[in-house]
Motif scaffolding. Sequence first.
Motif, PDB file in Angstrom:
ATOM      1  N   UNK A 205       0.813  -1.217   0.000  1.00 53.50           N
ATOM      2  CA  UNK A 205       0.000   0.000   0.000  1.00 53.50           C
ATOM      3  C   UNK A 205       0.849   1.271   0.000  1.00 53.50           C
ATOM      4  N   UNK A 206       2.105   1.150   0.412  1.00 52.58           N
ATOM      5  CA  UNK A 206       2.968   2.333   0.471  1.00 52.58           C
ATOM      6  C   UNK A 206       3.094   2.904  -0.939  1.00 52.58           C
ATOM      7  N   UNK A 207       2.905   4.186  -1.062  1.00 50.79           N
ATOM      8  CA  UNK A 207       3.038   4.777  -2.396  1.00 50.79           C
ATOM      9  C   UNK A 207       4.421   4.480  -2.955  1.00 50.79           C
ATOM     10  N   UNK A 208       4.496   4.237  -4.270  1.00 51.57           N
ATOM     11  CA  UNK A 208       5.781   3.925  -4.896  1.00 51.57           C
ATOM     12  C   UNK A 208       6.794   4.995  -4.549  1.00 51.57           C
ATOM     13  N   UNK A 209       6.308   6.218  -4.456  1.00 52.77           N
ATOM     14  CA  UNK A 209       7.174   7.333  -4.138  1.00 52.77           C
ATOM     15  C   UNK A 209       6.802   7.840  -2.754  1.00 52.77           C
ATOM     16  N   UNK A 210       7.678   7.645  -1.787  1.00 54.72           N
ATOM     17  CA  UNK A 210       7.475   8.241  -0.469  1.00 54.72           C
ATOM     18  C   UNK A 210       7.977   9.679  -0.561  1.00 54.72           C
ATOM     19  N   UNK A 211       7.030  10.620  -0.497  1.00 54.31           N
ATOM     20  CA  UNK A 211       7.384  12.023  -0.710  1.00 54.31           C
ATOM     21  C   UNK A 211       7.025  12.865   0.505  1.00 54.31           C
ATOM     22  N   UNK A 212       7.803  13.936   0.736  1.00 52.59           N
ATOM     23  CA  UNK A 212       7.517  14.863   1.832  1.00 52.59           C
ATOM     24  C   UNK A 212       6.206  15.574   1.550  1.00 52.59           C
ATOM     25  N   UNK A 213       5.889  15.724   0.258  1.00 51.66           N
ATOM     26  CA  UNK A 213       4.681  16.395  -0.193  1.00 51.66           C
ATOM     27  C   UNK A 213       4.422  15.871  -1.607  1.00 51.66           C
ATOM     28  N   UNK A 214       3.147  15.621  -1.964  1.00 51.39           N
ATOM     29  CA  UNK A 214       2.899  15.067  -3.315  1.00 51.39           C
ATOM     30  C   UNK A 214       3.488  15.944  -4.409  1.00 51.39           C
ATOM     31  N   UNK A 215       3.625  17.250  -4.141  1.00 53.25           N
ATOM     32  CA  UNK A 215       4.172  18.151  -5.148  1.00 53.25           C
ATOM     33  C   UNK A 215       5.642  18.487  -4.926  1.00 53.25           C
ATOM     34  N   UNK A 216       6.335  17.612  -4.189  1.00 47.36           N
ATOM     35  CA  UNK A 216       7.756  17.892  -3.892  1.00 47.36           C
ATOM     36  C   UNK A 216       8.510  18.214  -5.174  1.00 47.36           C
ATOM     37  N   UNK A 217       9.278  19.298  -5.124  1.00 47.94           N
ATOM     38  CA  UNK A 217       9.999  19.765  -6.315  1.00 47.94           C
ATOM     39  C   UNK A 217      11.357  19.103  -6.474  1.00 47.94           C
ATOM     40  N   UNK A 218      11.784  18.357  -5.446  1.00 56.75           N
ATOM     41  CA  UNK A 218      13.071  17.685  -5.554  1.00 56.75           C
ATOM     42  C   UNK A 218      14.230  18.629  -5.307  1.00 56.75           C
ATOM     43  N   UNK A 219      15.384  18.261  -5.837  1.00 54.19           N
ATOM     44  CA  UNK A 219      16.605  19.031  -5.606  1.00 54.19           C
ATOM     45  C   UNK A 219      16.943  19.868  -6.830  1.00 54.19           C
ATOM     46  N   UNK A 220      17.584  21.030  -6.589  1.00 54.01           N
ATOM     47  CA  UNK A 220      18.105  21.826  -7.688  1.00 54.01           C
ATOM     48  C   UNK A 220      19.150  21.000  -8.440  1.00 54.01           C
TER      49      UNK A 220
END
Length: 171
Positions: free
Chosen positions: A123-138
């Motif tokens: 059930x864990x989302x494939x992507x564990x994200x801090x926020x669904x819209x996480x922008x990632x790294x520069x």
Amino acid sequence: MPRTDVYDLGSLRLSAGEARRLELEVAQEPLELAGTRYEVLPATVPVTLEVSRTTGGGYALRLKLEATVEGPCMRCLEPAAPAVELDAREVQLPGGGEELESPYVDGELLDLRSWVHDAVALAVPDQVLCDPGCLGLCPICAVPLALAGADHHHESGPDPRWAKLRDLHLD
Ligand SMILES: [Zn+2]
Ligand SMILES: [Zn+2]
């Protein structure tokens, strides 16, 4: 409430067509996702288990729980804690073949701990994200873009080596 790792379905003494809803607590183990360890909380999670006795001496089982997965965001590595809401089903019909026999039921014994662990992993989302819209790294300096702010950018000026070369020509 006592923690249940293995539940004895036979102790319910259900006859065909009867069902029972149980509130239990089950231990949860950490998950390994993409080589990184993620905690699954709470360590002892309340679950709802619905047990229905089918004809032919089988069981239909339904498991519900809510958990939180904690670990680094897969895009920016900042802490992430997405919630997981689980609603899983298993069918155990002895002699029904692989499709109708649950890997978590042995005789009348339900391996609740293994079922919870596997169901949460699925059930864990494939992507564990801090926020669904996480922008990632520069991509240039690797700062988390959510922290750096919307105006974060780099001058894409001419390659400094070419600038140096031009200076030489001017001399
Ligand atoms: Zn993130
Ligand atoms: Zn940058």
